[in-house]
Scaffold this motif. Structure first.
Motif, PDB file in Angstrom:
ATOM      1  N   THR A   1      25.223  11.794  29.587  1.00  0.00           N
ATOM      2  CA  THR A   1      24.784  13.094  29.112  1.00  0.00           C
ATOM      3  C   THR A   1      25.954  13.829  28.488  1.00  0.00           C
ATOM      4  O   THR A   1      27.001  14.008  29.113  1.00  0.00           O
ATOM      5  CB  THR A   1      24.214  13.927  30.277  1.00  0.00           C
ATOM      6  OG1 THR A   1      23.097  13.238  30.831  1.00  0.00           O
ATOM      7  CG2 THR A   1      23.771  15.285  29.787  1.00  0.00           C
ATOM      8  N   ASP A   2      25.757  14.261  27.256  1.00  0.00           N
ATOM      9  CA  ASP A   2      26.790  15.011  26.559  1.00  0.00           C
ATOM     10  C   ASP A   2      26.796  16.437  27.101  1.00  0.00           C
ATOM     11  O   ASP A   2      25.768  17.128  27.047  1.00  0.00           O
ATOM     12  CB  ASP A   2      26.479  15.005  25.059  1.00  0.00           C
ATOM     13  CG  ASP A   2      27.503  15.796  24.264  1.00  0.00           C
ATOM     14  OD1 ASP A   2      28.571  16.097  24.829  1.00  0.00           O
ATOM     15  OD2 ASP A   2      27.230  16.131  23.097  1.00  0.00           O
ATOM     16  N   PRO A   3      27.917  16.923  27.637  1.00  0.00           N
ATOM     17  CA  PRO A   3      27.915  18.268  28.216  1.00  0.00           C
ATOM     18  C   PRO A   3      27.574  19.354  27.202  1.00  0.00           C
ATOM     19  O   PRO A   3      26.927  20.336  27.540  1.00  0.00           O
ATOM     20  CB  PRO A   3      29.354  18.420  28.752  1.00  0.00           C
ATOM     21  CG  PRO A   3      30.147  17.375  28.047  1.00  0.00           C
ATOM     22  CD  PRO A   3      29.222  16.255  27.763  1.00  0.00           C
ATOM     23  N   PHE A   4      27.983  19.174  25.946  1.00  0.00           N
ATOM     24  CA  PHE A   4      27.666  20.181  24.926  1.00  0.00           C
ATOM     25  C   PHE A   4      26.164  20.186  24.631  1.00  0.00           C
ATOM     26  O   PHE A   4      25.542  21.237  24.506  1.00  0.00           O
ATOM     27  CB  PHE A   4      28.466  19.908  23.658  1.00  0.00           C
ATOM     28  CG  PHE A   4      29.945  19.985  23.868  1.00  0.00           C
ATOM     29  CD1 PHE A   4      30.574  21.207  24.013  1.00  0.00           C
ATOM     30  CD2 PHE A   4      30.712  18.831  23.961  1.00  0.00           C
ATOM     31  CE1 PHE A   4      31.938  21.274  24.220  1.00  0.00           C
ATOM     32  CE2 PHE A   4      32.067  18.899  24.167  1.00  0.00           C
ATOM     33  CZ  PHE A   4      32.688  20.124  24.304  1.00  0.00           C
ATOM     34  N   ARG A   5      25.584  18.985  24.532  1.00  0.00           N
ATOM     35  CA  ARG A   5      24.147  18.900  24.294  1.00  0.00           C
ATOM     36  C   ARG A   5      23.376  19.465  25.484  1.00  0.00           C
ATOM     37  O   ARG A   5      22.366  20.159  25.316  1.00  0.00           O
ATOM     38  CB  ARG A   5      23.753  17.441  24.066  1.00  0.00           C
ATOM     39  CG  ARG A   5      22.266  17.231  23.868  1.00  0.00           C
ATOM     40  CD  ARG A   5      21.957  15.761  23.628  1.00  0.00           C
ATOM     41  NE  ARG A   5      20.532  15.546  23.511  1.00  0.00           N
ATOM     42  CZ  ARG A   5      19.710  15.375  24.526  1.00  0.00           C
ATOM     43  NH1 ARG A   5      20.205  15.378  25.755  1.00  0.00           N
ATOM     44  NH2 ARG A   5      18.419  15.189  24.343  1.00  0.00           N
TER      45      ARG A   5
ATOM     46  N   GLY B   1      19.311  12.825  20.700  1.00  0.00           N
ATOM     47  CA  GLY B   1      18.000  13.217  21.172  1.00  0.00           C
ATOM     48  C   GLY B   1      17.062  12.098  21.532  1.00  0.00           C
ATOM     49  O   GLY B   1      15.901  12.362  21.883  1.00  0.00           O
ATOM     50  N   LEU B   2      17.502  10.835  21.480  1.00  0.00           N
ATOM     51  CA  LEU B   2      16.628   9.729  21.834  1.00  0.00           C
ATOM     52  C   LEU B   2      16.394   9.732  23.351  1.00  0.00           C
ATOM     53  O   LEU B   2      17.319   9.967  24.121  1.00  0.00           O
ATOM     54  CB  LEU B   2      17.257   8.405  21.409  1.00  0.00           C
ATOM     55  CG  LEU B   2      16.291   7.244  21.125  1.00  0.00           C
ATOM     56  CD1 LEU B   2      15.408   7.578  19.934  1.00  0.00           C
ATOM     57  CD2 LEU B   2      17.053   5.966  20.849  1.00  0.00           C
ATOM     58  N   SER B   3      15.165   9.479  23.758  1.00  0.00           N
ATOM     59  CA  SER B   3      14.836   9.519  25.181  1.00  0.00           C
ATOM     60  C   SER B   3      15.461   8.336  25.905  1.00  0.00           C
ATOM     61  O   SER B   3      15.778   7.304  25.315  1.00  0.00           O
ATOM     62  CB  SER B   3      13.320   9.500  25.369  1.00  0.00           C
ATOM     63  OG  SER B   3      12.786   8.248  24.974  1.00  0.00           O
TER      64      SER B   3
END
Length: 824
Positions: A611-615, A587-589
């Protein structure tokens, strides 16, 4: 010297002495009572005294002396000259006696005395060719004295050995080779004093053939410089003529070589390690010119048309074409000959040509003894040798993340590196490996940034006003300290600070305590300043390939994983993108990750923080209009007792107190907007007690979860009263859910809707409020059709609608549908 050759008779061998030698060699070691041997001994008296003096340095055994004398007599008879007349080559040949002679005289240790006499009487100072380390050291002691040798050697070890020195081990296998080199230098210099050493002596000792070990001689040189006996070394630049002579200039026109040499001399802003490969590319260009344009031999003859042709050649050629013999051999060993050039290689070759012509056009130059002048500007090198856009598009950052499972194993291996993993061949202490390993897996730094860290690069911050996760003041200062690492200037940014874990800081401090004190300031290759490097050992900075070649294999072995994965070798730089991707997952920007990585431009981080696809999917679902976040509390005391312990927050009543639902399957309940009639509804009294316990944190904890909106909730959130009313009326006959057991029955007296006044129901039940609001809205619409909206009936209806709306806002049921904060 214990023996002075000038004190003996060193005249040439006479004929009578030659006859005496023949008699002595024939009789050998037989009894000296024989008449012939007595006469020969008397004739050879002038040779016996110096031989006896040399042998006496090691032993007073007459038997040994006689055997050694007999051997020398045989050699003198064979050569027909006395040992005073032997040349250096003859002495070296004599020292390399045959195996038969070694077996004959082995018990008498004749070889050591032979080396003594060659040095003392024959004037042979350089005995490195003999390669007898044990005898060299003992020989120096016999000749110069053990006390002198040990005193001078102690001066060297004081500088080199232990924590107070450069950090070299006191182990015999580490220090004895240095002692041998020092004794060999004493003998070579014919003086046992360090003050008599000179740079020429050290250069001679390391010059082939039979050179002393370069690393051991350099240690002695470092000690001499520390003692002030030798000047500090300045950068030894190879003369340009010598550098060019080492290059492979076959098939390159001599005039093009001179232009390349001129560029090499003018491009002094580039470090030598970059100029040297650039020079190879320029010579490769010279071979291309010889093969395709033999008339082009000068930089002055280039034009835009030729530059365009060169670009086409560079984009279509294969690896190995026009390469030097050494370069071709290297490519063959890697199996790359004949392959298309990578986009980065094409760009680098064109970059060399741009730099080549820019330097020649902008700076005064001298070629072939002509007057200084700049190259005539026929074209703009930036435009003429520009990398084609099609190639540029292929040059994109492609960080290779390490698989999460493999990375976790590597991280655990770095945190648990121990003596069991410590190999004898390691060149650095274990604490150094531990510090570098933890920095690698936690700081997301480039390998060269880690090796260039300086002493005292750690900072700890502490503020008494710091609060913990529960909002309480932190009492443990040590546990609350924030730790930062000072990162040196890199290729995109100046020095800056980044946060690192406390355990990494502790590992760095452990290494600083063990780091040898007597380490010199070294030049930082980035800004050319003299600094105290953190990872400096034995006077040298940590090598550029230490992480890839030494540390990662150790960690992979401990973690039980291969050193290669599907993306290639596990390298030091891959940790950087792996850490960035994990920070993004947590979650870090992107701006924070960019600052942590030290990027000059924030957009650069997009190539690292994948980018994590699950996230991504979870965020999309969280933003979905059909989803909402609900809050609740968990009663750990009730959970221990096996009682109902999960309560979902419904809203606040007219008294301002919260209301809860004790149904553990609340998210599947169809009556979320009619909870007052449910037996699992937690009313004012019980809800107040839960709120009080939550306020004092009495074994109650908040939680959040995401549930899908029902059709009724969606209609209420959108303000569609008619649809809401219709849905509620359709579910009127659906009974409330039954509790799992009697302990879940909190609402023991559900209200009787038949006896409840309309006003009371509107204050507690959103369903009734919704129905009343829908009816008032329909009535107002009918009134407005018949009048202009200014009569008393319309005004009264509007007031009633406003009152009902305020009551619904007081219950806060609709607002809970869209906000996640319990205190909102």
């Amino acid at each position: 010297m214990p023996i002075v050759p000038e004190s003996y008779d060193r005249s040439p061998l006479t004929s009578s002495e030659l006859e005496a030698l023949a008699i002595a060699c024939r009789l050998g070691l037989k009894s000296k009572g024989l008449t012939g041997l007595k006469r020969a001994t008397a004739t050879l008296q002038r040779f016996q005294q110096p031989i006896f003096d040399v042998v006496a340095l090691r032993s007073d055994d007459l038997r040994r002396y006689r055997a050694f004398r007999c051997f020398l007599y045989e050699e003198m008879l064979r050569r027909k000259t006395s040992f005073w007349e032997w040349s250096t080559q003859e002495w070296i040949e004599t020292l390399g006696i045959t195996q038969a002679a070694r077996k004959k005289y082995r018990a008498l240790s004749m070889h050591a005395s032979l080396m003594d006499i060659a040095y003392l009487l024959g004037g042979i100072s350089d005995l490195r060719e003999v390669d007898d380390k044990r005898n060299i050291t003992e020989m120096a002691r016999r000749i110069f004295g053990t006390e002198v040798i040990e005193r001078e050697f102690h001066k060297i070890t004081t500088i080199l050995v232990g924590k107070s020195g450069r950090g070299y081990s006191e182990d015999y296998n580490s220090i004895q080779p240095v002692k041998y080199c020092l004794c060999a230098l004493f003998l070579l210099n014919r003086s046992p004093y360090l003050e008599d050493f000179s740079p020429d002596l050290l250069q001679k000792a390391t010059t082939p053939p039979h050179a002393l070990h370069g690393a051991h001689v350099r240690r002695i040189q470092v000690a001499l410089q520390e003692l002030g006996l030798l000047a500090s070394p300045e950068e030894q630049l190879i003369p340009l003529s010598e550098l060019i002579s080492r290059l492979d200039t076959h098939d390159v026109h001599p005039q093009w070589v001179r232009w390349c040499s001129t560029w090499f001399r003018l491009a002094s802003e580039l470090p030598l390690k970059r100029r040297r490969p650039y020079l190879d590319i320029l010579l490769m260009t010279g071979r291309w010119l010889t093969a395709n344009h033999p008339e082009i031999v000068s930089a002055e003859q280039w034009d835009e048309e030729l530059a365009l042709e060169y670009i086409h050649y560079t984009c279509t050629t294969t690896a190995g074409e026009y390469a030097s013999a050494l370069g071709l051999k290297c490519l063959i060993s890697k199996g790359q000959v004949g392959k298309k050039l990578a986009p980065t290689t094409i760009d680098r070759r064109l970059c060399v040509m741009r730099h080549f012509f820019h330097v020649l056009q902008d700076r005064p130059l001298v070629v072939e003894h002509a007057a200084p002048n700049t190259l005539t500007r026929h074209f703009n090198p930036t435009l003429a040798f520009a990398t084609p856009p099609s190639v540029k598009r292929l040059i994109q950052p492609d960080p290779r993340d390490i698989d999460e499972v493999i990375w976790c194993k590597l991280t655990y291996a770095a945190a648990t590196l121990s003596k069991e993993d410590y190999a004898v061949t390691w060149n650095y202490p274990l604490s150094c490996y531990q510090a570098v390993a933890l920095l690698w897996v936690t700081s997301a730094r480039r390998p060269n940034e880690i090796t260039r860290l300086q002493l005292r690069c750690i900072r700890r911050d502490w503020d008494p006003s710091m609060l913990d996760e529960r909002g309480l003041p932190v009492s443990d200062e040590a546990a609350a300290q924030l730790c930062y690492l000072h990162v040196p200037a890199n290729k995109t940014k100046g020095p800056f600070w980044v946060p690192i874990p406390r355990y990494t800081v502790e590992a760095i401090e452990a290494w600083e305590r063990e780091r040898p004190l007597n380490q010199p300031k070294l030049v930082d290759p980035k800004d050319h300043s003299l600094v105290d490097f953190l990872f400096c050992f034995r006077g040298k900075k940590l090598g550029d390939n230490f992480i890839n070649k030494s540390l990662i294999p150790v960690l992979c072995k401990r973690a039980g994983i291969p050193e290669h994965d599907a993306r290639g070798a596990i390298t030091g730089h891959r940790a950087r993108s792996t850490i960035a991707t994990m920070l993004r997952k947590n979650g870090l920007s992107l701006d924070d990750i960019s600052q942590f990585l030290g990027h000059a431009r924030p957009e650069m981080v997009k190539a690292y923080a994948r980018t994590d696809p699950f996230r991504f999917g979870r965020e999309i679902n969280r933003a979905n209009d059909l989803m909402r976040i609900v809050e609740g509390i968990i009663d750990t005391r009730a959970a221990k007792a096996g009682k109902p312990n999960v309560f979902f927050f419904l809203g606040r009543g007219s008294d301002g107190q919260p209301r809860f639902c004790g149904n553990p399957a609340w998210e599947k309940c169809a009556h979320r907007l009619a909870c007052l009639k449910c037996p699992m509804y937690v009313g004012a009294d019980q809800a107040s007690r839960l709120a009080e316990r939550l306020e004092v944190r009495d074994e109650l904890f908040k939680f959040q979860t995401q549930v899908e909106m029902t059709l009724q909730e969606k209609a209420a959130a959108e303000g569609d009263i008619e649809t809401l009313t219709a849905l509620i009326e359709a579910d009127t006959d659906v009974p409330p859910p039954e509790p799992p057991n009697e302990e879940f029955r909190f609402n023991t007296s559900p209200p009787d809707t038949s006896s409840t006044s309309p006003l009371s129901e509107t204050q507690t039940d959103l369903v009734a409020l919704g129905r009343e609001l829908a009816a008032l809205t329909r009535e107002l619409a009918a009134v407005e059709k018949r009048t202009d909206g200014r009569n008393a009936s319309a005004r009264a209806l509007k007031k009633q609608i406003a009152a009902v709306t305020e009551q619904m806002a007081a219950l806060d049921q609709i607002r809970v549908l869209t906000k996640a904060s319990l205190g909102a």
